[in-house]
Design a protein around this motif. Sequence first.
Motif: not given
Length: 156
Positions: A60-62, A86-97
């Motif tokens: 939920s924190d990105g 890592m440990s940023t609000s865009v980590t998940g978006a970058v990995l998903r991309e």
Amino acid sequence: MPQSGGGLDVRLAAAFAAVAGDAPALVVGMDTPQLTARTLAEPLAPAARSGVDAWFGPASDGGFWALGLARPRAELARRLLVGVPMSTSVTGAVLRERLDQAGLRVATLPMLTDVDTVAEAAEVAALAPDSLFAACWRNVSSRSLSDTAVRAGAAR
């Protein structure tokens, strides 16, 4: 197996490289104590794995709480993970991309809250009230409140 050196991105890639082969591998963040076997049972069941190349569990924190590869390979893991902030609000978006750019068929796991703050600890304890985490949280919280009351009384 000993953890490799480097940042979290490099260490995660090394973990997948160490188990490279035809068996699926899933890494799970240790800061999602509300995770249960039931959460993973259906998406990782043999019938659901057909046609899936990767699993992604958004936080939920990105960030993300889980990443799985159906057939982990060292080169693929490096391409997916090394350089992801890592440990940023865009980590998940970058990995998903990166998963999408690699042409992988991705199954998205449920969004979970990882525990990085006191507020998140309270939230997660409420989500899993019968867990050991929740019991520990209640113990710490009650001691903290008791200590605060003692300090407030002494200040009077």
